[in-house]
Design a protein around this motif. Structure first.
Motif, PDB file in Angstrom:
ATOM      1  N   GLU A 206       0.868  -1.101  -0.024  1.00 43.56           N
ATOM      2  CA  GLU A 206       0.146   0.302   0.043  1.00 43.56           C
ATOM      3  C   GLU A 206       0.893   1.017   0.032  1.00 43.56           C
ATOM      4  OE1 GLU A 206      -1.477   0.694   3.868  1.00 43.56           O
ATOM      5  OE2 GLU A 206       0.030  -0.779   4.568  1.00 43.56           O
ATOM      6  N   ASP A 207       0.370   2.240  -0.677  1.00 46.91           N
ATOM      7  CA  ASP A 207       1.046   3.642  -0.551  1.00 46.91           C
ATOM      8  C   ASP A 207       0.640   4.604   0.374  1.00 46.91           C
ATOM      9  OD1 ASP A 207       2.761   5.294  -1.434  1.00 46.91           O
ATOM     10  OD2 ASP A 207       1.441   6.076  -3.396  1.00 46.91           O
ATOM     11  N   PHE A 208       0.959   4.263   1.586  1.00 49.21           N
ATOM     12  CA  PHE A 208       0.386   4.723   2.670  1.00 49.21           C
ATOM     13  C   PHE A 208       0.737   6.237   3.017  1.00 49.21           C
ATOM     14  CE2 PHE A 208       4.158   2.722   4.487  1.00 49.21           C
ATOM     15  CZ  PHE A 208       4.855   3.867   5.533  1.00 49.21           C
ATOM     16  N   THR A 209       0.077   6.692   3.825  1.00 55.70           N
ATOM     17  CA  THR A 209       0.425   8.205   4.101  1.00 55.70           C
ATOM     18  C   THR A 209       0.521   8.302   5.737  1.00 55.70           C
ATOM     19  OG1 THR A 209      -1.882   8.440   4.611  1.00 55.70           O
ATOM     20  CG2 THR A 209      -1.176   9.086   2.301  1.00 55.70           C
ATOM     21  N   ALA A 210       1.112   9.451   6.172  1.00 52.96           N
ATOM     22  CA  ALA A 210       1.367   9.361   7.529  1.00 52.96           C
ATOM     23  C   ALA A 210       1.530  11.085   7.716  1.00 52.96           C
ATOM     24  CB  ALA A 210       2.759   8.729   7.843  1.00 52.96           C
TER      25      ALA A 210
END
Ligand SMILES: Nc1ncnc2c1ncn2[C@@H]1O[C@H](COP(=O)(O)OP(=O)(O)O)[C@@H](O)[C@H]1O
Ligand SMILES: [Mg+2]
Length: 328
Positions: A206-210
């Motif tokens: 997944e191209d995760f965000t933070a």
């Protein structure tokens, strides 16, 4: 007659009792008033009015109490004035110091940037074709010049950290894999100049965000990657790995260098600690000190695992969702 006398006697006793009552009541009232005055004086002190004094003592005991309270107010007032003067002096010094450091770092940065531009012109053959040796020499100069620029920036940031509490400016929903790729592409020229490569592994589909402070985390990654590059003496690459771990994400920076002895690991995050093993370049020992402060301020932590003589892995663990600054 005797009844009349008894009545008169009783009246006299009642009168005496009333008189006593009045005297006791008045005495009590005076005490109460004096106590109220004392309470009032303490209230004044509590709200910062140190020009107050206690007056109106009637007995010797009250006079003694009055003397003690008034002399205490005087000495509190003297100390208060001393502290205020001290704070004013400190403020003036801080302004002077901050102006000086800002001017100094600016003045130091200007020629460094100018040198960098000149090196680029030279390397682009703008002043005539360079020989292989000349090209290499200028490339080396450009590399040390970049190191110097980085050092000046680190000094300025450390100074800022000392002056103000580290303030975290969160950007929400940052695409972390992309963010890391961008940082690596910025450092790539330095790696190339040192004949090294930076291998990135993203072990999450997944191209995760933070939520992160992009400026500060970029600074941390730069510090750790540059450390890795300059300590990686046993191979020509370092590895950067990104992992998503539930509520957190982790970035590992691994180099195949000489490692760090267990005793030394305790010291590497100290301000100005810089170990030199004769093989690697060392700076002024601010990189890890700053990085540790930044990561903590962002609610995360840095871990180190090292096999002396083989490799070192620095791991940054950060929360994906920024709640609040635990240092505040
Ligand atoms: N990847 C690494 N491998 C081995 N030693 C390291 C590594 N990173 C940091 N160190 C040790 O920690 C010290 C402190 O690092 P740092 O705070 O970045 O200061 P500097 O790089 O300016 O010396 C270094 O001088 C070095 O001794
Ligand atoms: Mg360093």
């Amino acid at each position: 007659m005797s009844v009349y006398l008894i009545f008169l006697f009783l009246c006299l006793i009642a009168l005496i009792l009333v008189c006593f009552g009045i005297i006791l009541f008045r005495k009590n009232q005076t005490h109460k008033n004096y106590l109220k005055k004392i309470i009032n004086v303490f209230y004044q002190i509590r709200y910062g009015n140190l020009n107050t004094t206690l007056t109106g003592a009637r007995t010797q005991l009250e006079q003694e109490l009055e003397n003690v309270i008034n002399s205490s107010i005087e000495s509190i007032s003297d100390r208060d004035n001393m502290i205020r003067e001290h704070i004013d002096r400190e403020r003036e010094m801080a302004v002077l110091k901050s102006d000086f450091i800002a001017a100094l770092t600016h003045d130091l940065k200007v020629p460094v940037i100018a040198h960098d531009k000149t090196f680029d012109l030279l390397l682009g053959n703008k002043f005539g074709e360079l020989t292989q040796e000349q090209n290499e020499a200028i490339q080396n100069l450009k590399t040390s010049n970049m190191d110097l620029k980085y050092l000046i920036e680190a000094l300025l940031e450390t100074y800022k950290l000392e002056q103000t509490r580290l303030s975290v400016d969160i950007a929400y929903g940052v695409q972390i894999p992309l963010f890391i790729k961008e940082i690596i592409s910025l450092i790539e020229p330095i790696a190339v100049a040192h004949n090294k490569k930076i291998n990135l592994t993203i072990s999450t589909s997944e191209d995760f965000t933070a939520d992160i402070d992009k400026f500060l985390i970029k600074r941390v990654l730069q510090n750790l990657i540059l450390n890795g590059l300059s300590h990686s003496v046993n191979s020509d690459f370092i590895e950067v790995a990104l992992k998503s771990k539930g509520e957190n994400f982790q970035i590992d920076i691994k180099d195949n260098g000489l490692g760090i002895e267990e005793e030394e690991i305790k010291k590497i995050f100290d301000k100005y600690y810089s170990g030199s093993n004769g093989l690697t370049r060392s700076g002024v020992g601010l990189g890890l000190y700053l990085s540790n402060k930044i990561v903590k301020a962002c609610g995360g932590k840095i871990k180190v695992k090292s096999n002396a003589g083989e490799n070192t892995v620095f791991s940054i663990i950060l929360p994906k969702y920024y709640k609040n600054n635990p240092q505040k």
